[in-house]
Every structure is written in C-alpha cells, then in structure tokens.
Design a protein around this motif. Structure first.
Motif, PDB file in Angstrom:
ATOM      1  N   LEU A   1       0.900  -1.946  -3.670  1.00 20.83           N
ATOM      2  CA  LEU A   1       1.483  -1.206  -4.794  1.00 20.83           C
ATOM      3  C   LEU A   1       2.980  -1.075  -4.558  1.00 20.83           C
ATOM      4  N   ILE A   2       3.763  -1.423  -5.578  1.00 23.11           N
ATOM      5  CA  ILE A   2       5.209  -1.256  -5.519  1.00 23.11           C
ATOM      6  C   ILE A   2       5.607  -0.252  -6.577  1.00 23.11           C
ATOM      7  N   LYS A   3       6.346   0.780  -6.160  1.00 23.38           N
ATOM      8  CA  LYS A   3       6.822   1.765  -7.124  1.00 23.38           C
ATOM      9  C   LYS A   3       8.325   1.648  -7.271  1.00 23.38           C
TER      10      LYS A   3
ATOM     11  N   GLY B   1       8.831   1.762 -13.030  1.00 30.36           N
ATOM     12  CA  GLY B   1       7.418   1.415 -13.148  1.00 30.36           C
ATOM     13  C   GLY B   1       6.812   0.833 -11.886  1.00 30.36           C
TER      14      GLY B   1
ATOM     15  N   VAL C   1       4.177  -2.094  -9.844  1.00 25.80           N
ATOM     16  CA  VAL C   1       3.471  -3.378  -9.762  1.00 25.80           C
ATOM     17  C   VAL C   1       2.287  -3.142  -8.829  1.00 25.80           C
TER      18      VAL C   1
ATOM     19  N   LEU D   1       1.342  -4.680 -14.241  1.00 27.08           N
ATOM     20  CA  LEU D   1       2.591  -3.922 -14.339  1.00 27.08           C
ATOM     21  C   LEU D   1       2.337  -2.673 -15.164  1.00 27.08           C
TER      22      LEU D   1
ATOM     23  N   LEU E   1      -1.924   7.025 -11.892  1.00 29.34           N
ATOM     24  CA  LEU E   1      -2.343   6.009 -10.925  1.00 29.34           C
ATOM     25  C   LEU E   1      -3.845   5.997 -10.669  1.00 29.34           C
TER      26      LEU E   1
ATOM     27  N   PHE F   1      -5.979   2.637 -10.902  1.00 30.52           N
ATOM     28  CA  PHE F   1      -6.713   2.095  -9.750  1.00 30.52           C
ATOM     29  C   PHE F   1      -8.167   1.818 -10.138  1.00 30.52           C
TER      30      PHE F   1
END
Lengths: 120, 120
Positions: free
Chosen positions: A73-75, A79, A81, A95, A102, A106
């Motif tokens: 997970l990229i925050k 936003g 990814v 995205l 979240l 998920f």
C-alpha cells in the motif's frame, strides 16, 4: 473471453465504492491483462510501476522476515495505490482517493483478487 | 543526545503495542539514526530496504498522480513493514506482527513520526 471476465470483475470493484478511481490486473512481469482506468491514465505506466513495487516489496518482505509478500500500500497526499497478489501470476492494482475508507477497500479488493485468481 | 531522544520515542512506540516488533528512524538516504530492534535483526538491512522502498514509492506516487509520498505499507504472510515520513529528512520504519490491529498502529506511528519530525 478471459479479458472480458477480468474486466467485468474490475468494473464491479470500481462500482462498489466511489473512492476507487481505477483498477487493473497485471502479470507479475508488468504486462497489463485487463484494466478500468480513467481517461488520461496510462496503462503501461500503471503496469510498470506495479511490477517494480512488487519486485522490491518481495525482496523487502524476505530481508525483513515478513514471509511471502501479499500486499503493498502506498499513501500519497492525493490518494492511495494498493497492490494485491491475485494468485501467484497476477497482481490487482487499485488507485483510491485520499479519504477512502481503507477497511472497506481492503475487503472489496480481497474478494476481487480471489475471483481473479480463480479465473487465471 | 538527539539519538537518545529518538530512541526514547521508539521505546515508547514499541511499548504501546505488543504487535510492534521493531522500529527505527532512518535518514532518507538509508542511514540509521536510532533503532530499537530485536536481537538478530540487522540495522543496516532495515535501513537499506526502507530507503529503497521509499525511493521507489516516491516515484510510484508521482507517476500515478498520488501526490507527495507519506507512507508505504508492506504486508507479508508473517507480518507488516510500515514506513512513514517523519518530516522531510527521515523515515520511521516499524515492523509489526501479522495479526496487528492496523488502525491502532497507524495512529501510534503517526504520533511518533510527528514527535520525531519536531526533534530533527
């Protein structure tokens, strides 16, 4: 036919939440298998960045004793990814908007990844 | 002195939850500034993998229009790695158990990252 089935899972996923902006199924070597992206978002770029992140994520999980990689997970300020393995050959990349819930994402992504893994 | 202050924040963070196994503050170029790691876990390895993930995470966030990178989360079968910017010069990396309550960890890590950013 398989591409149509994948696209239909992605359309359903994007429809479950207004917070999901785009999704794609990518082979672990970075080639797009199906995608539902907004206009102006480049398929190849999503594929390439997903494959690169997963490759380094795999290595990081190994080196730091976290076991087999399942998700990255990229925050960012604008936003998220979220990359999730769908079986061993493919990755579901989503995205989402910055205020996305979240927990719900998920859950929906996990279900979609399971459907995709069964199709491939 | 600064290292002691950082270590004290990390000790407090590790103490907030039994799910947190290790934590470290790393400069954005991958050098360890302070760490509270279990025996057998290599400081340099944590630093190097954190810096590599953040560098690629930065690029991914840019390429996919997610804005400035704030966090990277890696989920493996045996646990999580959570990397969070603490100001612009440093990163707080936390290793957590597989069944960790992510909501609580995000909250505690956010507070610790803010304390660290103020110290540096």
């Amino acid at each position: 036919m398989k591409a149509d089935m994948l696209t239909s899972v992605l359309n359903e996923l994007n429809g479950t939440s207004a917070d999901i902006e785009a999704s794609g199924v990518i082979s672990t070597d970075g080639l797009m298998m199906a995608s539902v992206l907004p206009a102006g978002m480049d398929e190849d770029r999503v594929g390439a960045m997903s494959a690169a992140m997963l490759s380094l994520g795999d290595r990081t999980a190994q080196e730091l004793n976290r076991g087999q990689l399942e998700q990255v997970l990229i925050k960012g300020r604008h936003g998220y990814v979220l990359m999730t393995y769908a079986g061993e050959e493919a990755v579901l990349t989503v995205l989402a908007k910055p205020n996305a819930k979240l927990g719900l994402i998920f859950l929906d992504v996990k279900r979609a990844a399971e459907s995709i893994a069964e199709m491939l």
